[in-house]
Write an enzyme that holds these catalytic residues in place. Structure first.
Site, PDB file in Angstrom:
ATOM      1  N   CYS A  15      -7.512  -5.664   9.484  1.00  0.00           N
ATOM      2  CA  CYS A  15      -6.290  -5.049  10.032  1.00  0.00           C
ATOM      3  C   CYS A  15      -5.133  -5.941   9.634  1.00  0.00           C
ATOM      4  O   CYS A  15      -4.485  -6.561  10.473  1.00  0.00           O
ATOM      5  CB  CYS A  15      -6.376  -4.955  11.553  1.00  0.00           C
ATOM      6  SG  CYS A  15      -7.736  -3.933  12.142  1.00  0.00           S
ATOM      7  N   ALA A  16      -4.887  -6.035   8.324  1.00  0.00           N
ATOM      8  CA  ALA A  16      -3.994  -7.072   7.801  1.00  0.00           C
ATOM      9  C   ALA A  16      -2.539  -6.849   8.177  1.00  0.00           C
ATOM     10  O   ALA A  16      -1.776  -7.801   8.311  1.00  0.00           O
ATOM     11  CB  ALA A  16      -4.145  -7.161   6.284  1.00  0.00           C
ATOM     12  N   GLY A  49       0.477  -9.144   7.557  1.00  0.00           N
ATOM     13  CA  GLY A  49      -0.163 -10.242   6.839  1.00  0.00           C
ATOM     14  C   GLY A  49      -0.082 -11.621   7.474  1.00  0.00           C
ATOM     15  O   GLY A  49      -0.392 -12.611   6.820  1.00  0.00           O
ATOM     16  N   GLY A  50       0.299 -11.698   8.731  1.00  0.00           N
ATOM     17  CA  GLY A  50       0.387 -13.011   9.388  1.00  0.00           C
ATOM     18  C   GLY A  50      -0.917 -13.795   9.283  1.00  0.00           C
ATOM     19  O   GLY A  50      -0.920 -14.961   8.878  1.00  0.00           O
ATOM     20  N   LYS A  51      -2.029 -13.147   9.629  1.00  0.00           N
ATOM     21  CA  LYS A  51      -3.329 -13.846   9.570  1.00  0.00           C
ATOM     22  C   LYS A  51      -3.766 -14.025   8.124  1.00  0.00           C
ATOM     23  O   LYS A  51      -4.351 -15.044   7.770  1.00  0.00           O
ATOM     24  CB  LYS A  51      -4.423 -13.064  10.325  1.00  0.00           C
ATOM     25  CG  LYS A  51      -4.035 -12.562  11.699  1.00  0.00           C
ATOM     26  CD  LYS A  51      -3.880 -13.644  12.706  1.00  0.00           C
ATOM     27  CE  LYS A  51      -3.554 -13.097  14.082  1.00  0.00           C
ATOM     28  NZ  LYS A  51      -2.397 -12.212  14.186  1.00  0.00           N
ATOM     29  N   CYS A  80      -3.572  -9.377  20.577  1.00  0.00           N
ATOM     30  CA  CYS A  80      -2.463 -10.064  21.265  1.00  0.00           C
ATOM     31  C   CYS A  80      -2.277  -9.373  22.612  1.00  0.00           C
ATOM     32  O   CYS A  80      -1.171  -9.075  23.028  1.00  0.00           O
ATOM     33  CB  CYS A  80      -1.191 -10.079  20.427  1.00  0.00           C
ATOM     34  SG  CYS A  80      -0.591  -8.472  19.933  1.00  0.00           S
ATOM     35  N   ASP A 134      -5.643  -2.529   5.345  1.00  0.00           N
ATOM     36  CA  ASP A 134      -5.072  -1.929   6.557  1.00  0.00           C
ATOM     37  C   ASP A 134      -5.086  -0.425   6.338  1.00  0.00           C
ATOM     38  O   ASP A 134      -4.912   0.045   5.211  1.00  0.00           O
ATOM     39  CB  ASP A 134      -3.630  -2.417   6.781  1.00  0.00           C
ATOM     40  CG  ASP A 134      -3.137  -2.161   8.198  1.00  0.00           C
ATOM     41  OD1 ASP A 134      -3.058  -3.104   8.995  1.00  0.00           O
ATOM     42  OD2 ASP A 134      -2.845  -0.983   8.514  1.00  0.00           O
ATOM     43  N   ASP A 144      -7.955  -8.144  13.484  1.00  0.00           N
ATOM     44  CA  ASP A 144      -6.780  -8.368  14.346  1.00  0.00           C
ATOM     45  C   ASP A 144      -6.419  -6.971  14.860  1.00  0.00           C
ATOM     46  O   ASP A 144      -5.548  -6.300  14.314  1.00  0.00           O
ATOM     47  CB  ASP A 144      -5.659  -8.972  13.495  1.00  0.00           C
ATOM     48  CG  ASP A 144      -4.503  -9.475  14.327  1.00  0.00           C
ATOM     49  OD1 ASP A 144      -4.666  -9.614  15.558  1.00  0.00           O
ATOM     50  OD2 ASP A 144      -3.433  -9.728  13.750  1.00  0.00           O
TER      51      ASP A 144
HETATM   52  C1  LIG Z   1      -2.143  -6.226  15.393  1.00  0.00           C
HETATM   53  S1  LIG Z   1      -1.721  -5.366  13.971  1.00  0.00           S
HETATM   54  C2  LIG Z   1      -2.117  -6.503  12.701  1.00  0.00           C
HETATM   55  C3  LIG Z   1      -1.174  -7.667  12.566  1.00  0.00           C
HETATM   56  C4  LIG Z   1      -1.464  -8.543  11.368  1.00  0.00           C
HETATM   57  N1  LIG Z   1      -2.870  -8.892  11.239  1.00  0.00           N
HETATM   58  C5  LIG Z   1      -0.656  -9.825  11.369  1.00  0.00           C
HETATM   59  O1  LIG Z   1      -1.181 -10.900  11.671  1.00  0.00           O
HETATM   60  O2  LIG Z   1       0.544  -9.747  11.048  1.00  0.00           O
HETATM   61  C6  LIG Z   1      -2.999  -4.181  13.836  1.00  0.00           C
HETATM   62  C7  LIG Z   1      -3.071  -3.445  12.520  1.00  0.00           C
HETATM   63  O3  LIG Z   1      -4.238  -2.619  12.550  1.00  0.00           O
HETATM   64  C8  LIG Z   1      -4.012  -1.531  11.709  1.00  0.00           C
HETATM   65  N2  LIG Z   1      -5.020  -0.489  11.990  1.00  0.00           N
HETATM   66  C9  LIG Z   1      -5.025   0.460  12.950  1.00  0.00           C
HETATM   67  N3  LIG Z   1      -6.137   1.216  12.874  1.00  0.00           N
HETATM   68  C10 LIG Z   1      -6.873   0.724  11.853  1.00  0.00           C
HETATM   69  C11 LIG Z   1      -8.120   1.085  11.273  1.00  0.00           C
HETATM   70  N4  LIG Z   1      -8.845   2.091  11.753  1.00  0.00           N
HETATM   71  N5  LIG Z   1      -8.561   0.373  10.227  1.00  0.00           N
HETATM   72  C12 LIG Z   1      -7.830  -0.662   9.728  1.00  0.00           C
HETATM   73  N6  LIG Z   1      -6.634  -1.046  10.229  1.00  0.00           N
HETATM   74  C13 LIG Z   1      -6.161  -0.358  11.284  1.00  0.00           C
HETATM   75  C14 LIG Z   1      -2.579  -1.150  12.020  1.00  0.00           C
HETATM   76  O4  LIG Z   1      -2.019  -0.398  10.964  1.00  0.00           O
HETATM   77  C15 LIG Z   1      -1.932  -2.517  12.217  1.00  0.00           C
HETATM   78  O5  LIG Z   1      -1.288  -2.942  11.047  1.00  0.00           O
END
Ligand SMILES: C[S@@+](CC[C@H](N)C(=O)[O-])C[C@H]1O[C@@H](n2cnc3c(N)ncnc32)[C@H](O)[C@@H]1O
Length: 435
Positions: free
Chosen positions: A238-239, A242-244, A360, A262, A307
């Protein structure tokens, strides 16, 4: 602008946020377009006051006997900014100020806090969340929630692909940043006086050169729990922005591969300029339009980082409007997604590899429950100490290690909170797949 006009503007903006359900950023931007005479300092002052009114909405409304935008803004001046009646009076005498204080407002602004108020009033959280707050924090729910109703520090991660923490120290000190108490390669800028402008790190050369990234310490510690090593194959499932991804790429010193996936391709594209700035050459974007590229990674990864999309309750300090917008339906939807995502992501872990689940959010319904549900269905995975994994990364200071251990409360997963760790609310768990 003088303070009286700014207070009137804050009442207007807060009205748009509460009555038209606009996020603070867009309501403030709309006001800025109407108020061409307002400078950047005025805009920061007005948004700052609106955000502080939202952070303490329940307790201010209780003290003022009204949840109208005017009452909330006046209450924020007194209860969050510490303005006394004389200071408020003199601002209200200025041109473009709202009407003068009423007798009742005066009386209420000087009253001591009501110690008999309901917990969701004193703790400034939505009343429907009471059972969940009880479950996760027990008797500490009000103090935990109060620590989420104040401004947050700005945390900065040093990009060790470009510089070390010492070299970043010069520019960091000139930006008023101090060494992070929790992380070796990080700095932080303590939250400013409420009426001051928040630091804008993006404007300093060290940022454009890719030396530093703005990233909450909780998010950095969650990334550390991946314990991603040079040469490993890592999937950030769930990039998003891209923070992680960037934090793990730096941990891997540019060796091995981070595959950033993502479901939302636009979010993934936003990662491209960040990647360029960071100098990370070992990141591969896996676009949702190329399912075969993702499929090829099945069973191959040393680490899969999830994430997960969540309610974001851990970020209430930064986004207090989201606190009041959150509804139980949205929580139920997030739980459903988390259950699906963690199961889908687990298919990419190779035998002996790790699955890291992070949110979070401080809600057990999104955290421990999701991990327990997954483990019950997937006996090939066993939970390991997430604190040990984060510490093994070598990125934590002694104080950071102690905070992480305390966040484990003797269990395997870790919950960090603003009160206990000084970070955003974060949860992370590490599960290993049998060989
Ligand atoms: C908490 S955010 C991620 C923040 C990111 N990892 C960072 O550190 O900046 C959750 C992410 O999960 C993605 N997401 C939601 N459903 C998903 C799925 N079924 N498969 C993959 N990614 C998904 C969203 O688009 C969103 O970008």
């Amino acid at each position: 602008m003088r303070d009286g006009g700014r207070i009137a503007a804050a009442i207007d903006v807060l009205g748009d946020v509460l009555n038209r359900h606009q996020p603070v950023k867009s309501a403030a931007r709309d006001w800025g377009k109407r108020a061409r005479y307002a400078g950047s300092k005025d805009r920061a002052w007005v948004s700052g006051l609106v955000l502080d009114a939202l952070r303490k909405k329940n307790s201010i409304a209780h003290a003022m006997g009204s949840d109208e935008p005017r009452a909330l803004v006046l209450g924020a001046l007194s209860f969050a900014w510490g303005w006394d009646i004389m200071k408020i009076d003199s601002a209200m005498d200025e041109e473009h100020a709202p009407s003068k204080l009423t007798l009742e407002e005066r009386e209420r602004l000087v009253m001591a806090p009501d110690v008999t108020a309901e917990p969701w009033v004193s703790g400034d959280y939505p009343d429907w969340m009471e059972p969940m707050m009880d479950r996760v924090f027990g008797e500490e729910k009000v103090v935990e929630a109060q620590a989420m109703a104040v401004r947050a520090d700005v945390d900065i991660r040093v990009n060790t692909l470009k510089v070390d923490a010492e070299k970043a120290g010069g520019p960091m000190r000139s930006a008023n940043a101090e060494s992070s108490p929790l992380l070796k390669n990080a700095y932080h800028i303590p939250a400013r006086d409420p009426s001051e402008r928040e630091a804008s790190l993006e404007s300093i050369p060290a940022y454009s050169k890719g030396w530093v990234e703005v990233q909450d310490a909780g998010s950095q510690i969650a990334a550390a729990a991946s314990n991603a090593k040079p040469g490993e194959q890592v999937l950030d499932f769930c990039a998003g922005g891209g923070g992680k991804t960037l934090a793990m790429a730096a941990m891997m010193e540019g060796k091995g591969q981070v595959h950033a996936y993502d479901i939302d391709g636009r979010r993934l594209s936003a990662l491209i300029p960040r990647l360029k700035r960071s100098g990370a050459h070992n990141v591969q974007l896996v676009h949702p339009k190329e399912p075969e590229a993702l499929e090829a990674l099945k069973g191959q990864m040393d680490v899969v980082f999830v994430d997960a999309p969540c309610t974001g309750t851990g970020t209430w300090r930064r986004r207090p409007d989201a606190k009041w917008r959150l509804k139980d339906k949205q929580l139920a939807k997030r739980i459903e997604e988390q259950t699906e995502i963690i199961a889908a992501a687990s298919a990419f872990v190779k035998p002996g590899g790790r699955l890291v689940y992070a949110t979070c959010s401080f809600l057990m319904e999104e955290d421990e429950d999701r991990v327990a549900g997954f483990l019950a269905e997937h006996p090939e995975f066993a939970e390991e100490s997430a604190a040990d994994a984060a510490i093994a990364s070598g990125l934590l200071t002694d104080e950071g290690a102690a905070k992480v251990k305390a966040g484990a409360k003797g269990g395997k997963s870790v919950r960090l909170t603003p009160r206990k760790a000084g970070t955003d609310g974060f949860f992370f768990a590490v599960m290993r797949k049998a060989r």
